[in-house]
Design a protein around this motif. Structure first.
Motif, PDB file in Angstrom:
ATOM      1  N   TRP A 194     -37.728 -14.507  29.649  1.00  0.00           N
ATOM      2  CA  TRP A 194     -37.711 -14.829  31.066  1.00  0.00           C
ATOM      3  C   TRP A 194     -38.433 -13.672  31.756  1.00  0.00           C
ATOM      4  CZ3 TRP A 194     -32.252 -16.779  32.987  1.00  0.00           C
ATOM      5  CH2 TRP A 194     -31.903 -17.941  32.272  1.00  0.00           C
ATOM      6  N   VAL A 195     -39.533 -13.965  32.410  1.00  0.00           N
ATOM      7  CA  VAL A 195     -40.303 -12.929  33.093  1.00  0.00           C
ATOM      8  C   VAL A 195     -39.713 -12.704  34.486  1.00  0.00           C
ATOM      9  CG1 VAL A 195     -42.554 -12.310  34.051  1.00  0.00           C
ATOM     10  CG2 VAL A 195     -42.400 -13.439  31.817  1.00  0.00           C
ATOM     11  N   ARG A 196     -39.543 -11.434  34.820  1.00  0.00           N
ATOM     12  CA  ARG A 196     -39.055 -11.070  36.146  1.00  0.00           C
ATOM     13  C   ARG A 196     -40.154 -10.326  36.890  1.00  0.00           C
ATOM     14  NH1 ARG A 196     -32.774  -9.183  35.501  1.00  0.00           N
ATOM     15  NH2 ARG A 196     -31.964 -11.275  35.852  1.00  0.00           N
TER      16      ARG A 196
ATOM     17  N   LEU B 103     -34.217  -6.128  18.237  1.00  0.00           N
ATOM     18  CA  LEU B 103     -34.633  -7.516  18.437  1.00  0.00           C
ATOM     19  C   LEU B 103     -34.104  -8.441  17.346  1.00  0.00           C
ATOM     20  CD1 LEU B 103     -38.329  -6.966  19.600  1.00  0.00           C
ATOM     21  CD2 LEU B 103     -36.335  -7.518  21.024  1.00  0.00           C
ATOM     22  N   ASP B 104     -33.773  -7.881  16.190  1.00  0.00           N
ATOM     23  CA  ASP B 104     -33.191  -8.699  15.117  1.00  0.00           C
ATOM     24  C   ASP B 104     -31.911  -9.391  15.569  1.00  0.00           C
ATOM     25  OD1 ASP B 104     -35.205  -7.978  13.355  1.00  0.00           O
ATOM     26  OD2 ASP B 104     -34.034  -6.388  12.390  1.00  0.00           O
ATOM     27  N   TYR B 105     -31.267  -8.865  16.597  1.00  0.00           N
ATOM     28  CA  TYR B 105     -29.988  -9.411  17.057  1.00  0.00           C
ATOM     29  C   TYR B 105     -30.071  -9.852  18.528  1.00  0.00           C
ATOM     30  CZ  TYR B 105     -28.605  -7.225  12.736  1.00  0.00           C
ATOM     31  OH  TYR B 105     -28.536  -6.875  11.400  1.00  0.00           O
ATOM     32  N   THR B 106     -31.288 -10.153  18.985  1.00  0.00           N
ATOM     33  CA  THR B 106     -31.525 -10.512  20.385  1.00  0.00           C
ATOM     34  C   THR B 106     -32.016 -11.952  20.483  1.00  0.00           C
ATOM     35  OG1 THR B 106     -32.130  -8.212  20.881  1.00  0.00           O
ATOM     36  CG2 THR B 106     -32.781  -9.887  22.484  1.00  0.00           C
ATOM     37  N   ASP B 107     -31.330 -12.751  21.305  1.00  0.00           N
ATOM     38  CA  ASP B 107     -31.704 -14.153  21.474  1.00  0.00           C
ATOM     39  C   ASP B 107     -32.704 -14.374  22.605  1.00  0.00           C
ATOM     40  OD1 ASP B 107     -29.940 -15.210  19.448  1.00  0.00           O
ATOM     41  OD2 ASP B 107     -28.279 -14.828  20.824  1.00  0.00           O
ATOM     42  N   LEU B 108     -32.708 -13.486  23.584  1.00  0.00           N
ATOM     43  CA  LEU B 108     -33.522 -13.663  24.786  1.00  0.00           C
ATOM     44  C   LEU B 108     -33.867 -12.294  25.350  1.00  0.00           C
ATOM     45  CD1 LEU B 108     -34.589 -15.483  27.226  1.00  0.00           C
ATOM     46  CD2 LEU B 108     -32.305 -15.157  28.222  1.00  0.00           C
ATOM     47  N   VAL B 109     -35.096 -12.149  25.844  1.00  0.00           N
ATOM     48  CA  VAL B 109     -35.483 -10.924  26.550  1.00  0.00           C
ATOM     49  C   VAL B 109     -35.851 -11.276  27.986  1.00  0.00           C
ATOM     50  CG1 VAL B 109     -37.176  -9.059  26.727  1.00  0.00           C
ATOM     51  CG2 VAL B 109     -36.263  -9.701  24.488  1.00  0.00           C
ATOM     52  N   LEU B 110     -35.215 -10.602  28.921  1.00  0.00           N
ATOM     53  CA  LEU B 110     -35.592 -10.667  30.331  1.00  0.00           C
ATOM     54  C   LEU B 110     -36.619  -9.566  30.532  1.00  0.00           C
ATOM     55  CD1 LEU B 110     -31.970 -10.908  31.808  1.00  0.00           C
ATOM     56  CD2 LEU B 110     -33.416 -12.765  30.988  1.00  0.00           C
ATOM     57  N   LEU B 111     -37.883  -9.942  30.646  1.00  0.00           N
ATOM     58  CA  LEU B 111     -38.973  -8.967  30.643  1.00  0.00           C
ATOM     59  C   LEU B 111     -39.455  -8.703  32.059  1.00  0.00           C
ATOM     60  CD1 LEU B 111     -40.893  -7.188  29.030  1.00  0.00           C
ATOM     61  CD2 LEU B 111     -42.408  -9.165  28.780  1.00  0.00           C
ATOM     62  N   ASP B 112     -39.304  -7.464  32.493  1.00  0.00           N
ATOM     63  CA  ASP B 112     -39.726  -7.066  33.831  1.00  0.00           C
ATOM     64  C   ASP B 112     -41.187  -6.617  33.794  1.00  0.00           C
ATOM     65  OD1 ASP B 112     -37.036  -7.268  34.990  1.00  0.00           O
ATOM     66  OD2 ASP B 112     -36.595  -5.577  33.689  1.00  0.00           O
TER      67      ASP B 112
ATOM     68  N   CYS C 229     -21.628  -8.408  18.859  1.00  0.00           N
ATOM     69  CA  CYS C 229     -21.659  -9.636  19.663  1.00  0.00           C
ATOM     70  C   CYS C 229     -22.015 -10.848  18.807  1.00  0.00           C
ATOM     71  CB  CYS C 229     -22.674  -9.491  20.792  1.00  0.00           C
ATOM     72  SG  CYS C 229     -22.200  -8.334  22.101  1.00  0.00           S
ATOM     73  N   LYS C 230     -22.996 -10.693  17.926  1.00  0.00           N
ATOM     74  CA  LYS C 230     -23.404 -11.815  17.075  1.00  0.00           C
ATOM     75  C   LYS C 230     -22.281 -12.200  16.111  1.00  0.00           C
ATOM     76  CE  LYS C 230     -26.475 -13.620  17.679  1.00  0.00           C
ATOM     77  NZ  LYS C 230     -26.696 -14.629  18.758  1.00  0.00           N
ATOM     78  N   LYS C 231     -21.500 -11.231  15.645  1.00  0.00           N
ATOM     79  CA  LYS C 231     -20.355 -11.548  14.788  1.00  0.00           C
ATOM     80  C   LYS C 231     -19.326 -12.385  15.529  1.00  0.00           C
ATOM     81  CE  LYS C 231     -20.699  -7.596  11.631  1.00  0.00           C
ATOM     82  NZ  LYS C 231     -20.078  -6.315  11.181  1.00  0.00           N
ATOM     83  N   GLU C 232     -19.313 -12.256  16.853  1.00  0.00           N
ATOM     84  CA  GLU C 232     -18.406 -13.050  17.676  1.00  0.00           C
ATOM     85  C   GLU C 232     -19.048 -14.375  18.106  1.00  0.00           C
ATOM     86  OE1 GLU C 232     -15.302 -12.554  18.431  1.00  0.00           O
ATOM     87  OE2 GLU C 232     -15.106 -10.582  17.483  1.00  0.00           O
ATOM     88  N   GLY C 233     -20.269 -14.625  17.639  1.00  0.00           N
ATOM     89  CA  GLY C 233     -20.952 -15.879  17.974  1.00  0.00           C
ATOM     90  C   GLY C 233     -21.482 -15.931  19.386  1.00  0.00           C
ATOM     91  N   LEU C 234     -21.750 -14.780  19.983  1.00  0.00           N
ATOM     92  CA  LEU C 234     -22.182 -14.720  21.375  1.00  0.00           C
ATOM     93  C   LEU C 234     -23.698 -14.689  21.502  1.00  0.00           C
ATOM     94  CD1 LEU C 234     -19.571 -12.102  22.625  1.00  0.00           C
ATOM     95  CD2 LEU C 234     -19.628 -14.541  23.214  1.00  0.00           C
ATOM     96  N   HIS C 235     -24.199 -15.376  22.517  1.00  0.00           N
ATOM     97  CA  HIS C 235     -25.616 -15.307  22.877  1.00  0.00           C
ATOM     98  C   HIS C 235     -25.911 -13.920  23.427  1.00  0.00           C
ATOM     99  CE1 HIS C 235     -29.131 -15.838  25.573  1.00  0.00           C
ATOM    100  NE2 HIS C 235     -29.506 -16.768  24.716  1.00  0.00           N
ATOM    101  N   THR C 236     -27.055 -13.344  23.027  1.00  0.00           N
ATOM    102  CA  THR C 236     -27.390 -11.980  23.444  1.00  0.00           C
ATOM    103  C   THR C 236     -28.730 -11.938  24.160  1.00  0.00           C
ATOM    104  OG1 THR C 236     -28.417 -11.528  21.296  1.00  0.00           O
ATOM    105  CG2 THR C 236     -26.091 -10.934  21.559  1.00  0.00           C
ATOM    106  N   ALA C 237     -28.790 -11.104  25.181  1.00  0.00           N
ATOM    107  CA  ALA C 237     -30.030 -10.918  25.945  1.00  0.00           C
ATOM    108  C   ALA C 237     -30.202  -9.446  26.269  1.00  0.00           C
ATOM    109  CB  ALA C 237     -30.006 -11.740  27.232  1.00  0.00           C
ATOM    110  N   ILE C 238     -31.462  -9.033  26.382  1.00  0.00           N
ATOM    111  CA  ILE C 238     -31.797  -7.674  26.802  1.00  0.00           C
ATOM    112  C   ILE C 238     -32.731  -7.748  27.999  1.00  0.00           C
ATOM    113  CG2 ILE C 238     -33.071  -5.580  26.186  1.00  0.00           C
ATOM    114  CD1 ILE C 238     -31.995  -5.730  23.442  1.00  0.00           C
ATOM    115  N   ASP C 239     -32.421  -6.979  29.022  1.00  0.00           N
ATOM    116  CA  ASP C 239     -33.285  -6.853  30.197  1.00  0.00           C
ATOM    117  C   ASP C 239     -34.088  -5.571  30.028  1.00  0.00           C
ATOM    118  OD1 ASP C 239     -34.494  -6.698  32.648  1.00  0.00           O
ATOM    119  OD2 ASP C 239     -32.649  -6.878  33.823  1.00  0.00           O
ATOM    120  N   SER C 240     -35.417  -5.703  29.886  1.00  0.00           N
ATOM    121  CA  SER C 240     -36.254  -4.557  29.517  1.00  0.00           C
ATOM    122  C   SER C 240     -37.559  -4.536  30.289  1.00  0.00           C
ATOM    123  CB  SER C 240     -36.551  -4.609  28.007  1.00  0.00           C
ATOM    124  OG  SER C 240     -37.470  -3.602  27.629  1.00  0.00           O
ATOM    125  N   SER C 241     -38.083  -3.329  30.448  1.00  0.00           N
ATOM    126  CA  SER C 241     -39.425  -3.156  31.010  1.00  0.00           C
ATOM    127  C   SER C 241     -40.498  -3.345  29.944  1.00  0.00           C
ATOM    128  CB  SER C 241     -39.570  -1.749  31.602  1.00  0.00           C
ATOM    129  OG  SER C 241     -39.559  -0.775  30.556  1.00  0.00           O
TER     130      SER C 241
END
Length: 242
Positions: free
Chosen positions: A161-163, A117-126, A93-105
């Motif tokens: 982003w906290v959920r 996380l080296d390739y993660t721009d945002l974490v949606l943290l539950d 995804c990063k090679k394609e220039g895309l913003h990346t996010a992970i939704d995680s507990s």
């Protein structure tokens, strides 16, 4: 690289900024009582997917993602349970220039999370609950790994982003919410807090899977109730939505 996924949503609008291509992975160490996707719990269920095939499909939606400042979100389940698979997909995804996010507990060993996380721009943290005993009762696991993960994300300067799922009689205690708010004020990487009202849309899945659903009698919260929780976060000048 191959992994196992539950499903794909091609134009999601609630799992990160802009329009998102969302990959829901299989496997989760938590057993949340209100989970609406219990069919993601078992790692070997779902279907096999290859990151090459996924990225080929993802790039078809680049115009929509770019126009809306969107990107790709990896959700679950718990994405870090397939860390190598997720990392490989995020690299593409990063090679394609895309913003990346992970939704995680956040229930993950930090050394296992870091390569992803080296390739993660945002974490949606539950963060399910801030009370240790209630958290354990609600999820079946301990709270501390999630809090340690949040602090680690701050150290790495990765926005979160906290959920917070608001469940009557489970996560609605004002003191618990206030303690969570106080904890979040110690972090400088909290961009947003989403209050998500409890719903029963996944109850039928529990029945289909033969699981015992404990929340039959719990009603969905009123707007006044969630607004009360919102006011607690706002009292601490936190960026809350809900």
């Amino acid at each position: 690289m191959k992994g196992r996924i539950h499903s794909i949503e091609t134009c999601g609008a609630v799992d990160g900024p802009g329009l998102r291509y969302i990959v829901f992975t299989q496997g989760c160490p938590l057993r949340c009582k209100y989970c609406h996707n219990p069919d993601t719990w078992k790692l070997h269920d779902g279907k096999e997917a290859d990151t090459e095939e996924l990225i080929t499909d993802i790039v078809k939606y680049k115009p929509f993602m770019n126009a809306s400042n969107g990107g790709v979100t990896i959700s679950g389940g718990e994405p870090f349970m397939q860390a190598d698979f997720v990392r490989d997909l995020l690299i593409k995804c990063k090679k394609e220039g895309l913003h990346t996010a992970i939704d995680s507990s956040g229930h993950i060993a930090l050394d296992k999370a870091d390569p992803v996380l080296d390739y993660t721009d945002l974490v949606l943290l539950d963060i399910k609950c801030y009370n240790e005993d209630k958290f354990k009762n609600l999820t079946g696991v301990d709270l501390e790994p999630t809090l340690a993960f949040a602090k680690h994300l701050e150290e790495r300067n990765i926005p979160i982003w906290v959920r917070y799922v608001y469940v009557p009689n489970l996560t609605d205690d004002a003191e618990d919410i206030e303690n969570l708010a106080k904890f979040l004020t110690t972090l400088n990487n909290v961009e947003r807090i989403d209050i998500l009202p409890f719903h029963k849309m996944g109850e039928y899945k529990w029945e289909q899977l033969g699981y015992s659903y404990d929340l039959h009698d719990i009603q969905e919260p009123s707007i006044d109730a969630t607004n009360t929780a919102k006011a607690i976060f706002e009292k601490y000048n936190l960026p809350v939505v809900g």
